[in-house]
Design an enzyme around this catalytic site. Structure first.
Site, PDB file in Angstrom:
ATOM      1  N   ILE A 190       8.783 -32.257  -5.504  1.00  0.00           N
ATOM      2  CA  ILE A 190       9.053 -30.826  -5.378  1.00  0.00           C
ATOM      3  C   ILE A 190      10.164 -30.388  -6.324  1.00  0.00           C
ATOM      4  O   ILE A 190      10.314 -29.199  -6.586  1.00  0.00           O
ATOM      5  CB  ILE A 190       9.403 -30.452  -3.925  1.00  0.00           C
ATOM      6  CG1 ILE A 190      10.754 -31.037  -3.506  1.00  0.00           C
ATOM      7  CG2 ILE A 190       8.312 -30.877  -2.968  1.00  0.00           C
ATOM      8  CD1 ILE A 190      11.274 -30.479  -2.205  1.00  0.00           C
ATOM      9  N   ASP A 191      10.950 -31.325  -6.841  1.00  0.00           N
ATOM     10  CA  ASP A 191      12.075 -30.968  -7.713  1.00  0.00           C
ATOM     11  C   ASP A 191      11.649 -30.625  -9.135  1.00  0.00           C
ATOM     12  O   ASP A 191      12.426 -30.054  -9.887  1.00  0.00           O
ATOM     13  CB  ASP A 191      13.088 -32.118  -7.776  1.00  0.00           C
ATOM     14  CG  ASP A 191      13.797 -32.342  -6.452  1.00  0.00           C
ATOM     15  OD1 ASP A 191      13.834 -31.399  -5.643  1.00  0.00           O
ATOM     16  OD2 ASP A 191      14.311 -33.450  -6.230  1.00  0.00           O
TER      17      ASP A 191
ATOM     18  N   ARG B 143      26.810 -15.227   4.937  1.00  0.00           N
ATOM     19  CA  ARG B 143      26.171 -16.264   5.754  1.00  0.00           C
ATOM     20  C   ARG B 143      25.545 -17.313   4.839  1.00  0.00           C
ATOM     21  O   ARG B 143      25.178 -17.019   3.697  1.00  0.00           O
ATOM     22  CB  ARG B 143      25.071 -15.660   6.643  1.00  0.00           C
ATOM     23  CG  ARG B 143      25.518 -14.466   7.492  1.00  0.00           C
ATOM     24  CD  ARG B 143      26.610 -14.862   8.480  1.00  0.00           C
ATOM     25  NE  ARG B 143      27.200 -13.709   9.130  1.00  0.00           N
ATOM     26  CZ  ARG B 143      26.744 -13.162  10.260  1.00  0.00           C
ATOM     27  NH1 ARG B 143      25.673 -13.665  10.840  1.00  0.00           N
ATOM     28  NH2 ARG B 143      27.357 -12.132  10.782  1.00  0.00           N
TER      29      ARG B 143
ATOM     30  N   THR C  80      -3.128  -8.196 -14.941  1.00  0.00           N
ATOM     31  CA  THR C  80      -4.416  -7.948 -14.307  1.00  0.00           C
ATOM     32  C   THR C  80      -4.824  -9.151 -13.483  1.00  0.00           C
ATOM     33  O   THR C  80      -4.577 -10.297 -13.895  1.00  0.00           O
ATOM     34  CB  THR C  80      -5.512  -7.650 -15.342  1.00  0.00           C
ATOM     35  OG1 THR C  80      -6.792  -7.682 -14.709  1.00  0.00           O
ATOM     36  CG2 THR C  80      -5.508  -8.654 -16.478  1.00  0.00           C
TER      37      THR C  80
ATOM     38  N   ASN D 235      -8.291 -11.438 -17.981  1.00  0.00           N
ATOM     39  CA  ASN D 235      -9.322 -11.286 -19.005  1.00  0.00           C
ATOM     40  C   ASN D 235      -8.813 -10.688 -20.311  1.00  0.00           C
ATOM     41  O   ASN D 235      -9.599 -10.239 -21.134  1.00  0.00           O
ATOM     42  CB  ASN D 235     -10.452 -10.403 -18.467  1.00  0.00           C
ATOM     43  CG  ASN D 235      -9.976  -9.002 -18.087  1.00  0.00           C
ATOM     44  OD1 ASN D 235      -8.781  -8.762 -17.931  1.00  0.00           O
ATOM     45  ND2 ASN D 235     -10.914  -8.084 -17.919  1.00  0.00           N
TER      46      ASN D 235
ATOM     47  N   ARG E 279     -23.168 -16.152   6.116  1.00  0.00           N
ATOM     48  CA  ARG E 279     -22.491 -14.873   6.301  1.00  0.00           C
ATOM     49  C   ARG E 279     -21.818 -14.495   4.985  1.00  0.00           C
ATOM     50  O   ARG E 279     -21.692 -15.312   4.072  1.00  0.00           O
ATOM     51  CB  ARG E 279     -21.435 -14.963   7.409  1.00  0.00           C
ATOM     52  CG  ARG E 279     -22.009 -15.172   8.795  1.00  0.00           C
ATOM     53  CD  ARG E 279     -22.674 -13.894   9.313  1.00  0.00           C
ATOM     54  NE  ARG E 279     -23.025 -14.014  10.725  1.00  0.00           N
ATOM     55  CZ  ARG E 279     -24.152 -14.560  11.177  1.00  0.00           C
ATOM     56  NH1 ARG E 279     -25.029 -15.056  10.310  1.00  0.00           N
ATOM     57  NH2 ARG E 279     -24.403 -14.610  12.473  1.00  0.00           N
TER      58      ARG E 279
ATOM     59  N   HIS F  52      -9.805  -5.375  -2.389  1.00  0.00           N
ATOM     60  CA  HIS F  52      -8.481  -5.063  -2.917  1.00  0.00           C
ATOM     61  C   HIS F  52      -7.359  -5.866  -2.263  1.00  0.00           C
ATOM     62  O   HIS F  52      -6.193  -5.703  -2.640  1.00  0.00           O
ATOM     63  CB  HIS F  52      -8.216  -3.566  -2.776  1.00  0.00           C
ATOM     64  CG  HIS F  52      -9.033  -2.741  -3.721  1.00  0.00           C
ATOM     65  ND1 HIS F  52     -10.370  -2.481  -3.497  1.00  0.00           N
ATOM     66  CD2 HIS F  52      -8.737  -2.156  -4.911  1.00  0.00           C
ATOM     67  CE1 HIS F  52     -10.848  -1.744  -4.493  1.00  0.00           C
ATOM     68  NE2 HIS F  52      -9.882  -1.544  -5.371  1.00  0.00           N
TER      69      HIS F  52
ATOM     70  N   ARG G 291     -15.592  -6.904 -21.411  1.00  0.00           N
ATOM     71  CA  ARG G 291     -14.192  -6.784 -21.010  1.00  0.00           C
ATOM     72  C   ARG G 291     -13.563  -8.152 -20.747  1.00  0.00           C
ATOM     73  O   ARG G 291     -13.017  -8.416 -19.687  1.00  0.00           O
ATOM     74  CB  ARG G 291     -14.067  -5.904 -19.759  1.00  0.00           C
ATOM     75  CG  ARG G 291     -14.497  -4.468 -19.976  1.00  0.00           C
ATOM     76  CD  ARG G 291     -14.627  -3.708 -18.667  1.00  0.00           C
ATOM     77  NE  ARG G 291     -13.406  -3.754 -17.899  1.00  0.00           N
ATOM     78  CZ  ARG G 291     -12.362  -2.937 -18.069  1.00  0.00           C
ATOM     79  NH1 ARG G 291     -12.411  -1.993 -18.991  1.00  0.00           N
ATOM     80  NH2 ARG G 291     -11.289  -3.040 -17.320  1.00  0.00           N
TER      81      ARG G 291
END
Length: 1022
Positions: free
Chosen positions: A357-358, A491, A747, A751, A880, A886, A969
């Site tokens: 993680i470092d 704190r 974006t 793209n 399903r 969005h 695009r």
């Protein structure tokens, strides 16, 4: 050998289109002709020399099929060795008139083979009473599918015609080597002598790969275990889990277990490491390593993939260095037989993956788990911000990082911290002014922010933070300084192991999955005497570097710090670390530092505008750009609601307080829409997307002049790119556009041409991962349910592809590939096979997801595909739909998007400033009537900034237009396209297991405590 005279044809199955094409080219080169071909198969016929066939006979027919169907394999003597492209388990022997001509063809194609022109063999009597003859020459090779082929000019003892017969003789079930790009340089395995090829016993051993996680756990380790396991099986290897790290290697027994395909299902969303990790003092001693070697040999493991930090990888290399001596000792003492370890007597294959993680390992830009840890930190500090603002408090947050300040620096940038303490760069920053008095320097900066109206103070302290005299700096002491000197209600919060936990973020899943696949490739290409490799990531590409070189460079950082050579310590970090540190200083620490302001007369009015759809990180980029402008004496001008807002005079000058809190806000605070500048006749053919409309160029030019905009920064996606392209094209008509312009790509679709990443795409990808994890829970609860999930991306399949790889999707549908009936049939066949197999074996059925990009097909919509799946499932599984919509655009920006936004924004302002200086110099040398103080028509002064690999690039929009597919695009060059195949590999498209009824032990359901207890019980009993 058995006669196969009268065989109608021979079918060979290729696992991929590339292998099929390679096989067709190979057989065409040696004399076969294609007589029929479709997308999924090719029929070839061997036409022997004229006159060599008896009446009514035909040449040998060969059918090459795309797929792994057993139905096509059974009648034609094919087999499906687990993990391989389907190959013929028995070799094919051709009788030819001229073996040397075959050799010449293969030599020209650089295809390896063995040629023996001196040997002789005793033939048997054929059914047609053909007398024995001598062997003149024999050539042996492999076809691109891994099938053993022999060519000889000996008259065959089998078949009705001595000049053309097909013999089937038993050979070893060889592993399929790595594919190559040349059609005739495909998979092959050629041993040192002809006898090695023909005398290997059936069922020869496969490569056995041990997988071990060691040291501190990190999210993403499970994704790596899953990837290594499945790619190894697909390659014909046998993966083994070594539980509890090196302790399990030393203990052996139940701690080493062979893994099957289904054992690693569901691991992508599980944090930590399900095969466990533990500190092992015994392995540091030679006796412990001897026991580890014994357990590897007795389990037949000849390769080890170690996932861990520098200590874990050093231990693996130590084992490899001692390997021959350890094996010799085991043989000498009689603990193992020489025959058991003959195949690995000299060398043990070691491959390292960095799980830390470092992010403290050299020779790689990022390590598995680091980005997820950053997510945990930012989530915690974002939550602290609300209470800090409410009470005008100061918070001192301690994060991990003993010798590396990556987490502290990135967190400081992402959350908008006021100060960071790093091991590599101790305070004070201004030695001349403050000497060793970092406390006063920090307080001066904090006071400056408070005077500007800042209601909160955030200070990030790495656990290994020190001052210039190497004295530790602790969070409690920083709290005391802020309380005593500034009288702030301060704190402290120590996040501790919260930073290690939780499901892996999208980036760590991607990194671990791709590196895991590369680790298997590294195992297969490993050779004795070659240094053990470490799989890393550099410039957005997977790399393989000598493991111990990387470890030594990593240790060099700590050594430089101990010598107080902090400059060298920063140099040893990757360039991006230094660049981001400088960006943090410029945008945060040096607030209103008069010494850093531009000279009088060089100030700029910089317009900042958002256009297109909103994306996470837009606000962070705007905040940094505005503050950097203010710090340098420029005037940042905000333009609300895009180009339509500009012509309505929705324009204002930023003040420092305007952007407070913007670093962590999603969406667009300036406002954005899809309204687009109207192109001039002869300009780029562009139509606004969605509800966007055209805005008159003359009005845009008038209002830019009205507000004296001298440089323009456009933050947006493909609309931003085409808008800048339109303005640049119109420079000859409108002098107001003759200013430096730069687009910062923002974006979710990723793209924009000229960059590997757009800000917002990582936030969207994490939204997809989180949503699909929840959807899969629903699918798993329903057991036999397939969700077709629609994601955004427009005509670019980036989100679907990376989303599919990071969520474990069965397949993805993207615009670049389209959708066909054949594609759906293949996918339905796979789902039917999977669910039927789970029912047969009594495995709990798994819920599955398929990702479909929103514009993948006009015909096969999300609902249509779901209905087809439901119908064709015939009760075996249901289907399903889920449309994420969005959700992918909103929410808090991911840490990566905030960091990228910061780095790009700083470089945008630097570039605009430099371009304006060049423009002013050119104008002074060659004045233009009516021009403003900044005037340029230089194409290089209208660019898109981007991240390509790890580098910042500036690509002129007129140049990148050549790499743009404006109609679709998107750019024509897409670095991620190759990963669609890996999705199918990991979804079992190219792997068929042997028939088995054994139960599956899911690693995610494993109970580590029970195993640890059994080990302790065993030790107590002993």
């Amino acid at each position: 050998m058995t006669s196969v005279a009268g065989l109608s044809h021979l079918s060979l199955v290729a696992a991929s289109r590339g292998l099929l094409d390679s096989a067709v080219a190979f057989y065409a080169a040696i004399g076969f002709r294609t007589v029929a071909s479709t997308q999924s198969d090719s029929w070839l016929l061997l036409f022997p020399p004229k006159g060599s066939l008896t009446a009514g006979e035909e040449g040998l027919a060969l059918r090459l099929v795309l797929g792994t169907s057993k139905e096509s394999a059974k009648p034609s003597h094919t087999s499906e060795a687990a993990g391989h492209p389907t190959t013929l388990s028995n070799g094919i022997c051709f009788v030819v008139e001229d073996v040397q001509s075959i050799a010449r063809v293969l030599e020209e194609k650089t295809h390896q083979f063995q040629y023996d022109h001196t040997s002789r063999a005793q033939s048997a009597f054929s059914p047609s009473s053909i007398p024995p003859v001598s062997v003149g020459a024999t050539l042996t090779t492999y076809d691109p599918l891994g099938n053993l082929l022999s060519f000889t000019d000996r008259i065959s003892p089998f078949g009705a015609n001595p000049k053309l017969a097909l013999g089937v003789k038993t050979t070893a079930d060889q592993d399929s080597p790595k594919k190559a790009s040349d059609p005739l340089d495909g998979p092959r395995s050629v041993y040192g002598s002809l006898n090695d090829l023909t005398d290997v016993e059936p069922g020869s051993r496969k490569k056995r790969i041990g997988i071990l996680t060691s040291g501190g756990d990190s999210s993403g380790m499970n994704a790596a275990v899953r990837s290594i396991t499945r790619v190894a099986l697909q390659k014909g290897c046998l993966p083994y889990a070594i539980y509890e790290g090196y302790q399990g290697l030393v203990d052996g027994g139940q701690f080493i277990k062979e893994l099957g395909w289904e054992d690693v299902r569901g691991l992508l969303s599980v944090g930590g490491t399900s095969i466990g990790t533990a500190r092992c003092a015994e392995f540091r001693e030679r006796e412990g390593r001897l026991r580890g070697a014994y357990n590897l040999i007795t389990n037949g493991i000849d390769a080890l993939v170690v996932i861990g930090g520098d200590g874990s990888l050093t231990g693996a290399d130590m084992l490899r260095g001692e390997w021959k001596g350890l094996v010799d000792e085991l043989v000498a003492t009689g603990r193992v037989q020489a025959s058991e370890c003959e195949h690995l007597r000299e060398d043990l294959t070691i491959v390292g993956l960095v799980g830390s993680i470092d992010n403290d390992m050299s020779s790689t830009d990022i390590t598995i788990g680091a980005v997820t840890s950053l997510h945990r930190i930012c989530e915690a500090v974002d939550n602290l911000t609300s209470t800090a603002l409410s009470h005008q408090r100061a918070f001192v947050v301690e994060v991990m990082g003993r010798h590396c300040g990556w987490l502290g620096l990135m967190a400081g940038i992402a959350v908008g911290a006021d100060w960071v303490f790093l091991p590599e760069r101790p305070p004070p920053l201004d030695n001349a002014k403050y000497g060793d008095d970092w406390e006063t320097e920090m307080c001066d900066v904090v006071k400056k922010y408070r005077a500007l109206g800042n209601r909160k103070t955030l200070v990030i302290v790495c656990e290994g933070a020190i001052d210039r005299q190497l004295n530790p700096i602790k969070a409690d002491y920083v709290q005391k300084v802020l309380t005593d000197r500034l009288h702030l209600d301060t704190r402290t919060t120590c996040l501790g192991h919260v930073q290690r936990g939780g499901a892996a973020c999208a980036y760590d899943r991607f990194l671990a999955t791709v590196q895991g696949a590369e680790a298997v490739e590294a195992v297969l290409r490993s050779k004795p005497g070659v240094p053990a490799p470490m799989i890393g990531n550099s410039h957005n590409k997977m790399t393989s570097t000598p493991l111990m070189e990387a470890v030594q460079l990593t240790h060099a950082v700590a050594e430089a710090i101990s010598r107080k050579d902090f400059g060298r310590a920063m140099e040893l970090r990757d360039p991006e670390f230094t660049a981001l540190y400088d960006a943090f200083l410029d945008s945060t620490i040096y607030t209103f530092d008069s010494s850093r302001a531009v000279p009088d007369g060089e100030e700029l009015r910089v317009g900042i505008i958002h256009t297109g759809a909103p994306a996470g990180g837009m606000n962070a980029a705007t905040r940094i750009a505005a503050r950097l402008c203010l710090n340098r004496g420029h005037v940042p001008v905000g333009i609300r609601n895009g180009f339509s807002g500009l012509i309505k005079d929705e324009v204002f000058e930023f003040e420092w307080k305007n952007t407070v809190g913007w670093q962590v806000r999603g969406g667009s605070e300036l406002g954005t829409n899809r309204d687009h500048p109207q192109p001039l006749p002869g300009g780029p053919k562009i139509a606004p997307k969605g509800d966007g409309g055209f805005v008159d160029l003359g009005l845009i030019a008038y209002h830019l002049q009205k507000h004296n905009i001298q440089a323009l920064m456009i933050i947006g996606g493909f609309e931003g790119y085409t808008a800048q392209l339109t303005l640049t094209h119109a420079r000859d008509v409108f002098p107001a556009f003759c200013i430096p312009m730069v687009q910062l790509p923002a974006t979710v679709s990723n793209n924009v041409p000229g960059t590997d990443y757009s800000i917002g795409s990582d936030t969207a990808l994490n939204a997809i991962v989180e949503a699909c994890d929840r959807i899969k829970l629903s699918a798993n609860a329903s057991r036999k349910r397939v969700f077709v999930v629609e994601v955004q991306g427009g005509s670019c399949g980036y989100l679907a592809t990376l989303g599919g790889l990071t969520t474990g999707a069965t397949t993805v549908y993207i615009p670049e590939d389209g959708i066909s009936i054949a594609t759906l049939q293949q996918d339905i066949s796979l789902l039917v096979r999977k669910y039927a197999d789970e029912d047969r074996r009594g495995i709990p059925c798994e819920g599955r997801v398929i990702l479909r990009s929103e514009m993948a097909s006009d015909t096969y919509t999300t609902d249509v595909i779901s209905n087809i799946l439901r119908t064709e499932g015939k009760g075996l599984f249901d289907s399903r739909t889920a449309v994420l919509g969005h959700l992918q655009q909103g929410g808090v920006p991911s840490p990566l998007d905030r960091i990228r936004a910061t780095r790009l924004a700083v470089n945008c302002i630097n570039w605009l400033q430099a371009s304006a200086t060049e423009a002013r110099a050119a104008l002074a040398e060659k004045p233009v009537n009516g021009a403003g103080s900044v005037y340029t028509k230089n194409p290089n002064h209208s660019c898109t900034i981007g991240i390509v690999g790890a580098e910042i690039t500036y690509t002129p929009v007129l140049e990148s237009f050549k790499d743009a597919d404006v109609k679709s695009r998107r750019g024509t060059t897409q670095w991620w396209r190759g990963y669609t195949h890996l999705i199918k590999v990991l979804s079992k498209y190219e792997y068929v297991e042997d028939e088995q009824d054994g139960k599956v032990e899911l690693l995610r359901n494993r109970e580590p405590a029970a195993i640890k207890h059994s080990r302790k019980q065993k030790q107590d009993d002993a």
